[in-house]
Design an enzyme around this catalytic site. Structure first.
Site, PDB file in Angstrom:
ATOM      1  N   HIS A  89       4.459   2.170  -8.037  1.00 63.86           N
ATOM      2  CA  HIS A  89       3.490   1.074  -8.042  1.00 63.86           C
ATOM      3  C   HIS A  89       2.615   1.163  -9.290  1.00 63.86           C
ATOM      4  O   HIS A  89       2.312   0.146  -9.926  1.00 63.86           O
ATOM      5  CB  HIS A  89       2.561   1.154  -6.829  1.00 63.86           C
ATOM      6  CG  HIS A  89       3.230   0.939  -5.516  1.00 63.86           C
ATOM      7  ND1 HIS A  89       3.363   1.933  -4.580  1.00 63.86           N
ATOM      8  CD2 HIS A  89       3.793  -0.169  -4.972  1.00 63.86           C
ATOM      9  CE1 HIS A  89       3.966   1.458  -3.517  1.00 63.86           C
ATOM     10  NE2 HIS A  89       4.253   0.193  -3.722  1.00 63.86           N
ATOM     11  N   GLY A  91       0.812  -1.218   0.000  1.00 69.12           N
ATOM     12  CA  GLY A  91       0.000   0.000   0.000  1.00 69.12           C
ATOM     13  C   GLY A  91       0.839   1.259   0.000  1.00 69.12           C
ATOM     14  O   GLY A  91       2.004   1.236  -0.396  1.00 69.12           O
ATOM     15  N   GLU A  95      12.412  -2.998  -9.511  1.00 71.88           N
ATOM     16  CA  GLU A  95      13.865  -3.247  -9.415  1.00 71.88           C
ATOM     17  C   GLU A  95      14.525  -2.418  -8.317  1.00 71.88           C
ATOM     18  O   GLU A  95      15.699  -2.598  -8.046  1.00 71.88           O
ATOM     19  CB  GLU A  95      14.541  -2.955 -10.767  1.00 71.88           C
ATOM     20  CG  GLU A  95      14.261  -4.042 -11.780  1.00 71.88           C
ATOM     21  CD  GLU A  95      14.849  -3.759 -13.148  1.00 71.88           C
ATOM     22  OE1 GLU A  95      15.432  -2.676 -13.347  1.00 71.88           O
ATOM     23  OE2 GLU A  95      14.703  -4.636 -14.025  1.00 71.88           O
TER      24      GLU A  95
END
Ligand code: PAF
Length: 284
Positions: free
Chosen positions: A37, A31, A151
């Site tokens: 994201h 979250g 990454e």
């Protein structure tokens, strides 16, 4: 978009999709979603029929109780963002839904072939066991065709790839592809992280020196040895007030073990900016 809180409900939704032969992509998160994201999620949306995003601040991967308490949480805001981009399912279970008391307290000992003995693994004992505990659980629940990881957490990505393709668990993850996605940065160069929410504007400014120095180190690599570059990076960042390097290691990208050449090498860093722990990396 469905917001699902139980494993049972999630399984039944997944079964429906599987019966319709739809492909499923999974983006596991804790979250406090940011552009980094969203890049993973948009890639997932473009490559799969169904996108599942999990939001679970996994207690078993925190070796520091304070860090777990302070980890930013905002499910309502995250859900709104996920609905806007077109995610199909948000899986947001409680701790009790995911773990019984024994699972919460027992310490697993997965074999990561040495990938976990360095850097984050050395600094945060048990961290990767907790990550693998939750990620393997999510893989079994969602049975995704593809799963997406950033990454920025390079060591985590290596360990999840190892678990999926080379460990004793691999046979249970048939047809699963792990997709790694490049680091997303602010225009200042600061790597996006949920933890940045805890930085003041001044700290954010100071923290831009991390990536600036990593970039400079690529020039230093033309004339210096690996050890010299490591030392120069640590010295340069530590000389900036407000930053404190925990480690900077230049390692082989595959084995994550120390290397004395820049060929196939990656430099991974952890820096404290106040009490906020920031990580970043650079490929040589
Ligand atoms: O990278 C993260 O946010 C977490 O480690 C993950 C993969 C969601 C597991 O809790």
């Amino acid at each position: 978009m469905y917001i699902v809180e139980t494993q049972q409900e999630l399984r039944s939704k997944i079964n429906e999709y599987k019966q319709q032969q739809l492909t499923i992509g999974l983006v596991p998160t804790m979250g406090a979603l940011h552009e980094g994201h969203l890049t993973l999620i948009k890639k997932c949306l473009s490559e799969n029929d169904i996108t599942v995003v999990s939001i679970f601040v996994n207690p078993t991967q925190f070796n520091n109780a304070e860090d777990l308490i302070k980890y930013p949480r905002n499910l309502a805001k995250d859900a709104q963002l996920l609905e806007q981009v077109g995610v199909d399912i948000v899986f947001a279970p409680s701790t009790e839904e995911m773990y019984d008391a024994e699972e919460l307290n027992s310490r697993f000992a997965f074999d990561f072939n040495g990938l976990d003995t360095v850097m984050e693994g050395a600094m945060r004992p048990g961290h990767f066991n907790g990550v693998v505990q939750i990620v393997s659980r999510l893989f079994h629940l969602v049975t995704p065709n593809k799963a997406y990881f950033g990454e920025k957490d390079f060591q985590q990505l290596a360990i999840i790839r190892h678990m999926t393709y080379h460990s004793s668990m691999s046979s249970t993850f048939d047809n699963l592809t792990i997709v790694g996605c490049p680091i997303v940065r602010e225009t200042s160069g600061l790597a996006l992280s949920s933890r940045n929410e805890r930085l003041s504007e001044q700290q954010k400014n100071i923290a831009t020196n991390i990536y600036k120095t990593l970039n400079l180190s690529k020039d230093w690599a033309n004339t210096c040895s690996v050890k010299e570059v490591e030392q120069k990076v640590i010295h340069t960042i530590n000389s900036i007030e407000g930053l404190d390097v925990e480690y900077y290691c230049i390692v082989d990208k595959d084995s994550l073990q120390a290397t004395n050449t820049f060929h196939n090498a990656i430099g991974c860093i952890t820096v404290y900016c106040g009490d906020v722990r920031l990580i970043d990396n650079i490929q040589y």
